[in-house]
Design a protein around this motif. Structure first.
Motif, short mmCIF file in Angstrom:
data_model
loop_
_atom_site.label_atom_id
_atom_site.label_comp_id
_atom_site.label_asym_id
_atom_site.label_seq_id
_atom_site.Cartn_x
_atom_site.Cartn_y
_atom_site.Cartn_z
N VAL A 133 1.69 -5.57 -12.49
CA VAL A 133 1.93 -5.69 -11.82
C VAL A 133 3.20 -6.22 -11.75
O VAL A 133 4.30 -7.06 -12.16
N VAL A 134 4.18 -5.50 -10.24
CA VAL A 134 5.34 -6.00 -9.65
C VAL A 134 4.84 -6.76 -8.41
O VAL A 134 4.53 -6.38 -7.07
N ASP A 135 6.29 -7.73 -7.86
CA ASP A 135 5.70 -8.71 -6.45
C ASP A 135 6.48 -7.62 -5.32
O ASP A 135 8.44 -7.72 -6.05
N GLU A 136 6.37 -6.95 -4.78
CA GLU A 136 7.65 -6.72 -3.48
C GLU A 136 7.34 -7.20 -2.50
O GLU A 136 6.69 -7.47 -2.01
N ASP A 137 8.41 -8.39 -2.21
CA ASP A 137 8.12 -8.92 -0.64
C ASP A 137 6.95 -9.83 -0.13
O ASP A 137 6.06 -9.86 0.33
N SER A 138 6.83 -10.85 -1.92
CA SER A 138 5.58 -11.00 -2.01
C SER A 138 4.56 -10.54 -2.48
O SER A 138 3.08 -11.39 -2.30
N ALA A 139 4.16 -9.40 -2.06
CA ALA A 139 2.90 -9.06 -2.16
C ALA A 139 2.85 -7.37 -3.50
O ALA A 139 4.30 -6.99 -3.62
N PRO A 140 1.87 -8.66 -4.29
CA PRO A 140 1.77 -7.77 -5.91
C PRO A 140 1.64 -6.25 -5.81
O PRO A 140 0.85 -5.79 -4.74
N ARG A 141 2.18 -5.40 -6.18
CA ARG A 141 2.43 -3.79 -6.45
C ARG A 141 1.72 -3.51 -7.77
O ARG A 141 2.36 -3.50 -8.84
N LEU A 142 0.49 -2.36 -7.87
CA LEU A 142 0.37 -2.08 -9.05
C LEU A 142 1.39 -0.63 -9.14
O LEU A 142 1.31 -0.06 -8.74
N ILE A 143 1.66 -0.90 -10.94
CA ILE A 143 2.87 -0.12 -11.11
C ILE A 143 2.23 0.45 -12.70
O ILE A 143 1.62 0.19 -13.18
N PHE A 144 2.44 2.32 -12.98
CA PHE A 144 2.80 2.58 -14.73
C PHE A 144 3.39 2.08 -14.78
O PHE A 144 5.04 1.41 -14.48
N ARG A 145 3.60 1.49 -15.75
CA ARG A 145 4.28 0.78 -16.90
C ARG A 145 4.08 1.03 -18.83
O ARG A 145 3.03 1.49 -18.95
N TYR B 164 -3.66 3.89 -5.09
CA TYR B 164 -4.02 3.95 -3.40
C TYR B 164 -5.72 3.31 -2.97
O TYR B 164 -6.86 4.22 -3.27
N LEU B 165 -5.35 2.52 -2.08
CA LEU B 165 -6.77 1.44 -1.84
C LEU B 165 -8.13 1.41 -3.28
O LEU B 165 -8.85 2.09 -3.07
N PRO B 166 -7.39 0.86 -4.33
CA PRO B 166 -8.98 1.16 -5.68
C PRO B 166 -9.94 0.51 -5.43
O PRO B 166 -10.14 -0.50 -4.14
N GLY B 167 -11.03 1.29 -4.89
CA GLY B 167 -12.08 1.30 -4.93
C GLY B 167 -12.97 1.58 -4.02
O GLY B 167 -13.96 2.21 -3.56
N MET C 296 0.85 -1.42 0.00
CA MET C 296 -0.12 0.46 -0.22
C MET C 296 1.12 0.90 0.65
O MET C 296 1.66 1.29 0.57
N HIS C 297 0.65 2.32 -1.07
CA HIS C 297 1.84 3.48 -1.40
C HIS C 297 0.76 4.00 0.24
O HIS C 297 -0.50 4.18 0.85
N LYS C 298 1.85 4.82 1.08
CA LYS C 298 2.73 5.21 2.33
C LYS C 298 1.48 7.01 1.99
O LYS C 298 2.34 7.79 1.44
N LEU C 299 0.19 7.15 1.81
CA LEU C 299 0.10 8.75 1.71
C LEU C 299 0.00 8.76 3.45
O LEU C 299 -1.70 8.34 3.96
N SER C 300 -0.73 10.34 3.73
CA SER C 300 -1.10 10.95 4.79
C SER C 300 -2.91 10.97 5.01
O SER C 300 -3.20 12.24 4.54
N LEU C 301 -3.16 10.63 5.03
CA LEU C 301 -4.80 9.77 4.16
C LEU C 301 -5.49 9.16 5.70
O LEU C 301 -5.21 8.52 6.37
N PRO C 302 -6.61 9.76 5.53
CA PRO C 302 -8.23 8.75 6.53
C PRO C 302 -7.82 7.44 6.54
O PRO C 302 -7.51 6.72 5.39
#
Length: 389
Positions: free
Chosen positions: A188-200, A288-291, A1-7
């Motif tokens: 999609v990329v895998d980071e520490d076995s956690a998939p993450r969405l990226i621009f490509r 960030y938090l799709p949906g 999850m992207h680290k944004l200062s959001l609720p």
């Protein structure tokens, strides 16, 4: 999850977002590891039961993610009703609204019709979301003129309303490279076995029709990232087909934030206009938090006008929201409340200021009116800016 200062959302919301992210990841895998950004945006906003607009989360108002003009003040819908009453002498006394949200615009529009004796036969709402339709039905149960549709009909003669509809339509992303324009999608990329969405970036050049709406595309600098609006242009073609099929006078009033192409694709707007809205916080991360967050892009009004014209519609008017509402009589609607009734007058006066002030919504929001066989009031035509498109 992207680290944004959001609720921080609740557990149920996080679970729904995780389920949607997995659905998107599966879709990417099914398409050889890459999907266009428009496909990502479509799933993030409209995937059944999980997408931002098709899920159950509150979107509008103080408890939601953003506030629209109808949520701010009943003056907005009442003013549109007063303008429509002048056009009903030329068109059928029917309205069709796209993107009705909570139903607040319809409520204010129909309430003004009731108050001012404006005869309206039917008010159609095109709504795909069952959750939103249920909310609209509850709010509008006192108005038997309202009918719901799940899709655009083949033919319609009347007034079409679309407030903040075009900005919610999926866009494609393109970037200028040393080898020409490439499309930017999602992988999609895998980071520490956690998939993450990226621009490509797609390595091959994107189709020329996607670049055709960008003026002076060859002169823009390498690294220039922006959006193109094929889906919204397609909507304009469908809208034109529906209005032209009746062979009778009709008009579509589309209100949204955006620019004509020369401003939209200005050399200094190098990162486009894509923006996300979550709990009244604006930020640029669509992953960030799709949906759980809205994803929008400003509207290229030149592209919308061209799409409508190429499909056979007439360009009736293009102006700022401030000019449009002023010409349509919003001050007259406010004047019905005496300034001496301070508790009633001040909130309405403050809302009017936000709607028309150049520093608020008055200049950023534009109004595009397209149709056939309709003549707009002279005071509105005097403020036309179509020459800027």
């Amino acid at each position: 999850m992207h680290k944004l200062s959001l609720p921080v959302p609740g557990d149920d919301a996080l679970a729904a977002s995780s389920a949607l992210q997995q659905l998107i990841i599966d879709d990417i895998h099914q398409h050889q590891g890459w999907i266009p950004f428009s496909r990502y945006m479509e799933l993030a906003l409209y995937a059944p039961d999980l997408g931002y607009y098709s899920g159950g989360a509150t979107k509008l108002g103080k408890d939601g993610d953003f506030t629209t003009a109808p949520e701010m003040s009943p003056l907005f819908g009442a003013t549109l009703a007063r303008l429509a009453s002048q056009l009903f002498s030329q068109t059928a006394a029917e309205v069709m609204e796209f993107g009705a949200g909570t139903g607040k615009l319809a409520l204010d529009f129909l309430s003004e019709c009731q108050l001012s004796g404006i005869a309206i036969e039917r008010y159609f709402i095109v709504e795909l979301s069952g959750e939103l339709r249920a909310r609209q039905e509850e709010l509008l149960k006192g108005f038997p003129q309202v009918q719901w549709l799940q899709k655009m009909p083949d033919s319609f003669s009347g007034i079409v309303l679309g407030n903040e509809v075009l900005d919610a339509m999926p866009v494609d992303l393109v970037i200028k490279t040393a080898d020409g324009w490439h499309e930017v999608g999602v992988a999609v990329v895998d980071e520490d076995s956690a998939p993450r969405l990226i621009f490509r970036e797609q390595p091959q050049a994107c189709s020329s029709d996607k670049i055709a709406q960008i003026p002076y595309a060859d002169e823009l600098p390498v690294g220039y990232l922006t959006e193109v609006h094929a889906i919204a242009s397609g909507f304009m073609h469908s809208l034109a087909s529906m209005l032209l099929a009746s062979g009778k006078p009709a008009a579509a009033i589309l209100i949204d934030y955006g620019f004509p192409a020369a401003e939209y694709y200005h050399p200094q707007r190098q990162q486009g206009s894509l923006m996300c809205h979550y709990r009244h916080h604006a930020h640029p991360d669509p992953f960030y938090l799709p949906g759980l967050q809205d994803i929008t892009a400003h509207v290229d009004f030149t592209a919308m006008a061209r799409a409508g014209l190429s499909a056979g519609l007439e360009l009736l008017n293009y102006t700022s929201q401030a000019s449009f509402l002023t010409a349509a009589g919003i001050a007259d609607v406010l004047a019905r409340t005496s300034p001496e009734q301070v508790m009633d007058y001040l909130p309405q006066a403050n809302a009017l200021q936000k709607l028309v002030s150049p520093a608020e919504m008055g200049e950023l929001f534009k109004v595009l009116v397209m149709g056939q066989g309709v003549e707009l009031p002279e005071n509105l035509l005097r403020l036309d800016r179509s020459h800027r498109l």
